[in-house]
Design an enzyme around this catalytic site. Structure first.
Site, short mmCIF file in Angstrom:
data_model
loop_
_atom_site.label_atom_id
_atom_site.label_comp_id
_atom_site.label_asym_id
_atom_site.label_seq_id
_atom_site.Cartn_x
_atom_site.Cartn_y
_atom_site.Cartn_z
N TYR A 1 19.34 23.35 123.95
CA TYR A 1 20.05 24.53 123.47
C TYR A 1 19.22 25.78 123.76
CZ TYR A 1 22.41 27.79 120.32
OH TYR A 1 23.07 28.88 119.80
N SER B 1 21.06 33.60 121.72
CA SER B 1 20.29 33.09 120.58
C SER B 1 18.84 33.52 120.73
CB SER B 1 20.36 31.57 120.52
OG SER B 1 19.44 31.04 119.58
#
Length: 264
Positions: A157, A144
């Site tokens: 995250y 990501s």
């Protein structure tokens, strides 16, 4: 041994994982389709892969459990006797505003890391001996942009994806020469996962903003990201330990407009 190449795609019932499984099927691979809860969607993905000419196995498995990772590898070996490609796509988050420090607790960190970091490691460990025995293999991790910029659905995250990017580099030192490993760091992706986490109104506002603000003026669809993931598997023969940003230019920001009167 089956002559057709074999791929395992974790978290491939929907979204980017499903798109990657379908693209690999189109490129001539048999595919292990993996899900944790979305059984119906996993079988739909498998059906599309089979329509493209692939053989498939649909396997329920939670990559945070080592035995389940071994089960995924065994499914490929039992069916086709080889594992050529691994796409680590399964991921977990908890949507939480960064400023709300009390919205995240220890267990949230552990749950997110268990899938995004530990699960990826366990999957690589499960396939590694089979790829070495084959004499070649490639692993790609769906990371990501949050692991690069620190901006994501939540702090744990983003931190987990930064750990994933560094782990990719660490593993590249020891997986070669038979196995290449790389990561792709997408920006926002049009998936039900993101829409469900953000809510419909915020999700639509993000799409509207991106169409104006991003250098490439679009938010990725799952197929866009899948194409980059599969490129790392099939191409890039001398690339390992790399994290490639694929985010429509989010990480470079926007250039300011030229001042009035500037020319040349």
């Amino acid at each position: 041994m089956n002559e057709r190449k074999t791929a395992i795609v974790t978290g491939s019932a929907t979204g980017v994982g499903a798109a990657a499984a379908e693209l690999l099927a189109e490129r001539g691979c048999n595919v292990v389709v993996n899900y944790t809860r979305s059984e119906k969607e996993a079988h739909e993905t498998a059906a599309r892969c089979e329509a493209a000419g692939a053989e498939t196995r649909v396997v329920q498995a939670d990559v945070s459990e080592d035995d389940d990772c071994l089960k995924l590898a065994a499914a490929a070996m039992d069916a086709w006797g080889r594992i050529d490609y691994l796409v680590n796509n399964a991921g977990r988050t908890k949507f939480n505003p960064f400023a709300n420090l009390h919205g995240i607790d220890k267990q949230d960190f552990l749950d997110i890391y268990a899938v995004n970091v530990v699960g990826t490691y366990q999957m690589i460990r499960a396939v590694e001996p089979h790829m070495r025995a084959l004499g070649s293999g490639a692993v790609v991790n769906n990371s990501s942009i949050g692991g690069v910029t620190g901006i994501a659905s939540s702090i744990p995250y983003a931190a987990s994806k930064a750990a994933l990017n560094l782990m990719t580099k660490s593993l590249a030192h020891v997986l070669g020469p038979e196995i290449r490993i790389n990561s792709v760091a997408p920006g926002m992706i049009q998936t039900r996962w993101l829409q469900g986490g953000m809510g419909d109104e915020a999700y639509q506002a993000m799409l509207d903003m991106a169409s104006q603000a991003l250098p490439l003026k679009q938010v990725a669809e799952p197929r866009h990201v899948a194409e980059v993931l599969v490129w790392f598997l099939e191409g890039a023969p001398l690339v390992t330990g790399e994290t490639l940003i694929a985010d429509s230019g989010v990480h470079i920001g926007q250039l300011p407009p030229l001042a009035s009167g500037d020319s040349d």
